[in-house]
Write a protein that holds these residues in place. Structure first.
Motif, mmCIF file in Angstrom:
data_model
loop_
_atom_site.group_PDB
_atom_site.id
_atom_site.type_symbol
_atom_site.label_atom_id
_atom_site.label_comp_id
_atom_site.label_asym_id
_atom_site.label_seq_id
_atom_site.Cartn_x
_atom_site.Cartn_y
_atom_site.Cartn_z
ATOM 1 N N LEU A 26 6.520 5.195 6.323
ATOM 2 C CA LEU A 26 5.607 5.692 5.014
ATOM 3 C C LEU A 26 6.089 4.610 3.887
ATOM 4 C CD1 LEU A 26 6.136 9.384 5.404
ATOM 5 C CD2 LEU A 26 4.321 7.942 6.137
ATOM 6 N N ILE A 27 6.845 3.700 4.029
ATOM 7 C CA ILE A 27 7.141 2.880 2.894
ATOM 8 C C ILE A 27 6.190 1.895 2.613
ATOM 9 C CG2 ILE A 27 8.891 1.203 1.721
ATOM 10 C CD1 ILE A 27 11.226 2.455 3.382
ATOM 11 N N PRO A 28 5.354 1.720 1.683
ATOM 12 C CA PRO A 28 4.305 0.731 1.562
ATOM 13 C C PRO A 28 4.848 -0.580 1.423
ATOM 14 C CG PRO A 28 4.691 1.946 -0.458
ATOM 15 C CD PRO A 28 5.795 2.577 0.441
ATOM 16 N N GLN A 29 4.120 -1.621 1.597
ATOM 17 C CA GLN A 29 4.526 -3.043 1.638
ATOM 18 C C GLN A 29 4.576 -3.518 0.349
ATOM 19 O OE1 GLN A 29 5.284 -4.961 4.368
ATOM 20 N NE2 GLN A 29 5.198 -2.931 5.452
ATOM 21 N N LEU A 30 5.343 -4.311 0.052
ATOM 22 C CA LEU A 30 5.617 -4.867 -1.565
ATOM 23 C C LEU A 30 4.317 -5.801 -1.481
ATOM 24 C CD1 LEU A 30 9.322 -5.650 -1.235
ATOM 25 C CD2 LEU A 30 8.214 -3.936 -2.455
ATOM 26 N N MET A 31 4.085 -6.347 -0.626
ATOM 27 C CA MET A 31 2.708 -7.184 -0.777
ATOM 28 C C MET A 31 1.568 -6.512 -0.135
ATOM 29 S SD MET A 31 2.337 -10.123 -2.471
ATOM 30 C CE MET A 31 0.879 -10.897 -2.639
ATOM 31 N N PRO A 32 0.611 -6.040 -0.778
ATOM 32 C CA PRO A 32 -0.592 -5.384 -0.128
ATOM 33 C C PRO A 32 -1.309 -6.407 0.555
ATOM 34 C CG PRO A 32 -0.556 -5.040 -2.687
ATOM 35 C CD PRO A 32 0.502 -6.227 -2.254
ATOM 36 N N GLU A 33 -2.395 -5.543 1.085
ATOM 37 C CA GLU A 33 -3.120 -6.252 2.403
ATOM 38 C C GLU A 33 -3.737 -7.242 1.735
ATOM 39 O OE1 GLU A 33 -6.395 -5.162 5.628
ATOM 40 O OE2 GLU A 33 -5.430 -3.619 4.620
ATOM 41 N N ALA A 34 -3.998 -8.701 2.482
ATOM 42 C CA ALA A 34 -4.579 -9.535 1.868
ATOM 43 C C ALA A 34 -6.268 -9.037 1.850
ATOM 44 C CB ALA A 34 -4.385 -10.775 2.958
ATOM 45 N N GLY A 35 -6.768 -9.807 0.710
ATOM 46 C CA GLY A 35 -8.276 -9.355 0.570
ATOM 47 C C GLY A 35 -8.435 -8.320 -0.307
ATOM 48 N N LEU A 37 -8.266 -5.642 -3.593
ATOM 49 C CA LEU A 37 -8.009 -5.969 -5.141
ATOM 50 C C LEU A 37 -6.550 -5.821 -5.522
ATOM 51 C CD1 LEU A 37 -9.630 -6.066 -7.862
ATOM 52 C CD2 LEU A 37 -9.769 -3.752 -8.037
ATOM 53 N N LEU A 38 -5.818 -4.977 -4.986
ATOM 54 C CA LEU A 38 -4.542 -4.744 -5.225
ATOM 55 C C LEU A 38 -3.711 -6.231 -5.198
ATOM 56 C CD1 LEU A 38 -2.214 -2.977 -6.330
ATOM 57 C CD2 LEU A 38 -1.812 -2.120 -4.053
ATOM 58 N N HIS A 39 -4.103 -6.760 -4.017
ATOM 59 C CA HIS A 39 -3.324 -8.110 -3.282
ATOM 60 C C HIS A 39 -3.569 -9.079 -4.503
ATOM 61 C CE1 HIS A 39 -3.188 -12.028 -1.264
ATOM 62 N NE2 HIS A 39 -2.141 -11.150 -0.582
ATOM 63 N N SER A 40 -4.736 -9.226 -4.901
ATOM 64 C CA SER A 40 -5.245 -10.242 -6.019
ATOM 65 C C SER A 40 -4.521 -10.136 -7.379
ATOM 66 C CB SER A 40 -6.795 -10.264 -5.939
ATOM 67 O OG SER A 40 -7.316 -9.040 -6.689
ATOM 68 N N ARG A 41 -4.405 -8.754 -7.641
ATOM 69 C CA ARG A 41 -3.880 -8.522 -8.930
ATOM 70 C C ARG A 41 -2.242 -8.921 -8.825
ATOM 71 N NH1 ARG A 41 -5.894 -2.340 -10.094
ATOM 72 N NH2 ARG A 41 -7.997 -3.128 -10.766
ATOM 73 N N VAL A 42 -1.688 -8.673 -7.522
ATOM 74 C CA VAL A 42 -0.236 -8.895 -7.435
ATOM 75 C C VAL A 42 0.036 -10.293 -7.715
ATOM 76 C CG1 VAL A 42 1.765 -8.901 -5.741
ATOM 77 C CG2 VAL A 42 0.154 -6.818 -6.218
ATOM 78 N N LEU A 43 -0.854 -11.239 -6.880
ATOM 79 C CA LEU A 43 -0.679 -12.492 -6.767
ATOM 80 C C LEU A 43 -0.919 -13.211 -8.048
ATOM 81 C CD1 LEU A 43 -2.792 -13.623 -3.681
ATOM 82 C CD2 LEU A 43 -0.299 -13.535 -3.781
ATOM 83 N N GLN A 44 -1.825 -12.666 -9.010
ATOM 84 C CA GLN A 44 -2.163 -13.109 -10.282
ATOM 85 C C GLN A 44 -0.766 -12.976 -10.999
ATOM 86 O OE1 GLN A 44 -4.974 -10.885 -12.530
ATOM 87 N NE2 GLN A 44 -4.691 -12.033 -14.549
ATOM 88 N N TYR A 45 -0.303 -11.833 -11.204
ATOM 89 C CA TYR A 45 1.023 -11.573 -11.945
ATOM 90 C C TYR A 45 2.363 -12.074 -11.401
ATOM 91 C CZ TYR A 45 -1.729 -8.734 -15.270
ATOM 92 O OH TYR A 45 -2.649 -8.710 -16.497
#
Length: 266
Positions: A26-35, A37-45
């Motif tokens: 149940l532990i979410p991934q530190l890096m969201p799924e590629a593609g 919106l959350l993934h792109s935000r994480v990469l940006q910051y």
């Protein structure tokens, strides 16, 4: 407890309070799924925050405490480092007489250290990068405000990129922790100028892994890192190598959690 067991607790602790049962699936991934919106935000910051010159902030605030407010760096740190840098040439001459085969590698180390310190000792340069830091924190403040509007009325935790804790939050938390230690928090969020950032930092400090890895700023950095560094400064020749170790310790402590998790999950 051995190191692997401790680190396992740290990873689990990122997502749950210490009183909760950890369920790995149940532990979410530190890096969201590629593609996503959350993934792109994480990469940006991640890119924005990783580009911050933390070593320059650290060295600059040590050498120019007048630019800080309530810095947690001991007052003797500035004088100690400057003394060792001033004595570096004498130490090299002494080393050349005693251990000529070591002169060249130490000389190379000394030149690199001096170049970096001189750059970070430049008040104008330090002022410039602190202004740039303010601009980044303004962007973070605006992003946190967007999260409030995006999830308004929903019962969930709000983090930098969404309602999921990610690598971007690990990096931001470590960054704020370092700025607090250096005496920059009063100017950048504790003065009420960035209320979302202040609330964010208060929340992230309560997380289990944050407390376990970074711990209390006073006890972890002051009682562990600095005294050990200064003991090495006094014992190990040449002196400038000890000063280098001190600054390196300060420069790396804040990112221990981030780099461990980065290697583990990416």
């Amino acid at each position: 407890m051995d190191s692997p067991a401790i680190m396992k607790e740290v990873v689990h602790g990122l997502w749950f309070d210490s009183c909760c049962i950890c369920i790995p699936e149940l532990i979410p991934q530190l890096m969201p799924e590629a593609g996503s919106l959350l993934h792109s935000r994480v990469l940006q910051y991640r890119e924005i925050l990783e580009s911050l010159p933390m070593d320059a902030y650290t060295h600059g605030c040590i050498l120019h405490p007048e630019l800080t407010i309530d810095s947690m760096i001991p007052k003797y740190a500035t004088a100690e480092i400057r003394r060792h840098l001033a004595n570096a040439t004498t130490e090299l001459l002494k080393l050349d007489n005693e251990e000529p085969q070591l002169t060249e590698p130490y000389l190379s180390k000394h030149k690199k250290l001096m170049a970096k310190i001189l750059e970070h000792d430049n008040v104008n340069n330090l002022t410039k990068i602190l202004i740039e830091l303010s601009m980044v924190l303004d962007q973070v403040e605006a992003e946190l405000e967007k999260r409030k509007l995006e999830y308004e009325g929903r019962k969930c935790e709000l983090w930098l990129c969404g309602n999921t804790f990610t690598l971007a939050d690990i990096l931001l938390g470590a960054t704020l922790h370092r700025l607090k230690f250096l005496g920059l928090s009063k100017k950048h969020w504790e003065d009420g100028s960035r209320p979302n950032l202040q609330s964010y930092f208060e929340r992230i400090q309560k997380r289990y892994a944050f407390r376990r890895v970074l711990g209390d700023i006073h006890t972890t950095l002051l009682s562990a890192v600095l005294p050990n560094a200064f003991r090495l400064v006094k014992r190990k020749p040449p002196s400038f190598f000890g000063a280098s170790f001190l600054m390196g310790s300060l420069g790396g402590m804040g990112y221990f959690a981030y780099w461990y998790l980065k290697k583990k999950y990416i």
